[in-house]
Structures are given as structure tokens and as C-alpha cells.
Design an enzyme around this catalytic site. Structure first.
Site, short mmCIF file in Angstrom:
data_model
loop_
_atom_site.label_atom_id
_atom_site.label_comp_id
_atom_site.label_asym_id
_atom_site.label_seq_id
_atom_site.Cartn_x
_atom_site.Cartn_y
_atom_site.Cartn_z
N GLY A 155 51.38 25.68 -44.63
CA GLY A 155 51.51 26.13 -46.01
C GLY A 155 52.96 26.35 -46.40
CB ALA A 156 55.42 28.15 -47.24
CG HIS A 181 59.05 22.26 -48.45
ND1 HIS A 181 59.21 21.00 -47.92
CD2 HIS A 181 59.00 23.11 -47.39
CE1 HIS A 181 59.27 21.09 -46.60
NE2 HIS A 181 59.14 22.35 -46.25
N GLY A 235 59.02 18.22 -48.98
CA GLY A 235 58.91 17.55 -47.68
C GLY A 235 57.44 17.37 -47.30
CG HIS A 236 54.91 20.75 -46.41
ND1 HIS A 236 55.68 21.82 -46.80
CD2 HIS A 236 54.66 20.93 -45.09
CE1 HIS A 236 55.86 22.63 -45.78
NE2 HIS A 236 55.28 22.11 -44.72
CE LYS A 245 63.53 21.51 -40.82
NZ LYS A 245 62.68 22.32 -40.00
CD GLN A 251 55.24 20.25 -35.11
OE1 GLN A 251 55.11 21.43 -34.84
NE2 GLN A 251 55.24 19.81 -36.36
CB SER A 285 62.78 24.23 -43.47
OG SER A 285 62.17 25.28 -42.75
NE ARG A 287 60.07 30.11 -39.23
CZ ARG A 287 59.25 29.44 -38.40
NH1 ARG A 287 59.41 28.13 -38.23
NH2 ARG A 287 58.28 30.06 -37.75
O1 PAF Z 1 54.81 21.79 -38.32
C1 PAF Z 1 53.97 22.67 -38.59
O2 PAF Z 1 53.84 23.12 -39.74
C2 PAF Z 1 53.09 23.23 -37.49
O3 PAF Z 1 53.77 23.30 -36.28
C3 PAF Z 1 51.76 22.46 -37.33
C4 PAF Z 1 51.98 21.02 -36.93
C5 PAF Z 1 50.99 22.51 -38.65
C6 PAF Z 1 50.91 23.12 -36.26
O4 PAF Z 1 50.61 24.45 -36.57
#
Ligand code: PAF
Length: 291
Positions: free
Chosen positions: A37-38, A40, A42-43, A155, A159, A191, A193
């Protein structure tokens, strides 16, 4: 005033399964974007990519306790569900999955994943719990959503590789796609954050991407990695309150590329601290530019 748009939402794995099964029966392919969530821009770029490569798109919003250490910002992590839902609706997302903690970690839940390979080093140095928590929740979400394609941002490059490794190792039938990082005008990676940054910290934060790009160019121009890294680390230490790491790694495995000339596609990755905020970023470096 126009009513705010909302993305259709489900909150339980059963309700999610009903929607997804119907889509499957209708012959649709399913794309998935897991988020905390939160949201932006990028998402939203991940959602748009998922829409481009699949017929129906599910976005999850779940702030995953398993990837936060006790001293980290789980309690204060920005939670903006209403605004997120409106952004997803505007992007054309088909379904928002916003489960409660019990839906992901029901009583008796006893499995957690451990990933080596791309999970070693870098983020794991400062956050040893992190990739276990990410791999576990993403595997669980993959099991609930059963997507054909899942989309992650570059980004969080480490991960992305950890999730790709985990999906391959567990033979999960999902293709993991990476999407280029969205940036502010000064290069700062978008981000959730970034909202923690004060105006003065925000000015400094933009320097991270400049330092990484300069480092990538130095490598591409033939400077040995050891010297280029030393220069970048000195500079970063003069700008930021702490430098957790600046490293050059193999773009596919995150193995160390060594102190010499760049001889394969690489990624330059960094984590630094500005005030109380930890920033991460990475850029590509390719030996191809050298004549
Ligand atoms: O990148 C994220 O927002 C988190 O690490 C994810 C992939 C949703 C897993 O909680």
C-alpha cells in the site's frame, strides 16, 4: 463533486478464490502485483505493466509483519487504503485484495521460507529477517491468487531476484517480471518511505541516484571496480548520515563481480541513511559501452 472511485475489493482468500476461479473459467490470464500500500506512481507503473501482459489484474495490499524487525516501522508504515483504492480504480485494476493479518497468517501457521543465493549480503546485512519474511508472504500470496504473471519493481532489485529464485526453486507456475524504477525529477527512486523525509533530507536524498549513475558510468568507461567504488563510497559518506553498502554485483545472480574491469552485465546497489530514513537504490552497469 464527483464521488471517489474505488477498486472492487475482497478481504478474504475465499472471496478472492471465487473471483479468480470465475476469471479462469472465462479463459482469462491473471496478473498480480503484491504491495504494502501507500501507493505511488511507481506502484501504478507495475499495475499498468500487469494489465499489458495479462487479462485480469489483482493488486494486494498487505503490510507484512514478518518482514519487519521489532525496531522497524511496522506500526508507523503509511496506511492509505482509501486513496490507494482510488488510484487503483483510476489505473483500471480489476481487483484489490486487502486481507487482514489472520487471512495470511491464520492460527497454527508454521511455515517460513529461507532463501540463500541472491538473498545473501546487501539488504540481509542490516535486515537479516527481511527476505525470509518477503519470500514467505509472497509464496502464500501466490498460493492464494494463483497468478500467471507477477510484477515487481526493480527499485527493490534484490527482492526481485529473491522472489524469482524462490518461485523457480518451488516450481511455482508463475512468471516473475521486473519493471524499471520510477523516479522523481532529481533521480530519487519513488518509495512509500519517502514521506518520512524532511525538506532538507529530501534535497540530500536525490544525491544517491546521481552517485550511483556516476559510479555506473565510471565502470562502463573502464575504471576498475575497486577504485570506482572507493570514490563513490567517500562521496556518499560525505553526503549521507550513514552508508550501509555500495556494491557492484552480477545483474543475474548478485554474485560479486570483483575489483577489476567490468566484464559482464552488473547492477550497482546501495543503501544509505538520511536522518532516520533508510534509502535503497540501484542502477544497471553494462560492459557493452566500453569500446
Ligand atoms: O515490496 C513490497 O512492497 C513488499 O516487500 C512485498 C513484495 C509486497 C511483500 O510484502
Amino acid at each position: 463533486m464527483l464521488p471517489a472511485l474505488h477498486c472492487p475489493a475482497v478481504h478474504t482468500a475465499d472471496a478472492l478464490a471465487r473471483e479468480v476461479s470465475q476469471w479462469r473459467a472465462d479463459g482469462y490470464t491473471i496478473g498480480f502485483v503484491p504491495t504494502m500500500g501507500a501507493l505511488h506512481e511507481g506502484h501504478i507503473s507495475l499495475v499498468l505493466k500487469a494489465m499489458e501482459v495479462s487479462d485480469r489484474v489483482v493488486v494486494s495490499i498487505f503490510v507484512n509483519p514478518a518482514q519487519f524487525a521489532p525496531h522497524e516501522d511496522l506500526a508507523t508504515y503509511p496506511r492509505t487504503l482509501e486513496a490507494d483504492s482510488a488510484l487503483l480504480a483510476a489505473a483500471g485494476c480489476h481487483l484489490l485484495y486487502a486481507p487482514a493479518v489472520e487471512e495470511i497468517y491464520p492460527e497454527g501457521f508454521a511455515t517460513s521460507l529461507h532463501v540463500d543465493g541472491p538473498a545473501l549480503g546487501l539488504e540481509s546485512e542490516a535486515r537479516p529477517h527481511f527476505f525470509g519474511g518477503v519470500a514467505t508472504v509472497v509464496a502464500r500470496l501466490f498460493g492464494q491468487v494463483r497468478p500467471d504473471i507477477a510484477v515487481f519493481g526493480e527499485k527493490d532489485y534484490q527482492q526481485l531476484l529473491v522472489v524469482r529464485r524462490m518461485a523457480a526453486d518451488l516450481a511455482l507456475p508463475v512468471k516473475v517480471l521486473g519493471v524499471e524504477t520510477r523516479r522523481e525529477a532529481d533521480g530519487l527512486a519513488m518509495s512509500s518511505r519517502n514521506v518520512y523525509l524532511s525538506p532538507a533530507e529530501r534535497m540530500r536524498a536525490g544525491r544517491l541516484n546521481v552517485i550511483l549513475r556516476d559510479l555506473a558510468h565510471a565502470l562502463e568507461d573502464g575504471e576498475p571496480a575497486a577504485a570506482a567504488l572507493e570514490h563513490a563510497r567517500i562521496l556518499a559518506n560525505s553526503v549521507f548520515d550513514a552508508v550501509d553498502y555500495i556494491e557492484v554485483r552480477d545483474a543475474g545472480t548478485l554474485a560479486d563481480t570483483g575489483p577489476g574491469l567490468l566484464n559482464r552485465p552488473a547492477r550497482v546497489l546501495a543503501a544509505v541513511r538520511v536522518g532516520k530514513t533508510r534509502l535503497i537504490d540501484n542502477v544497471a552497469a553494462s560492459p557493452a559501452r566500453r569500446g
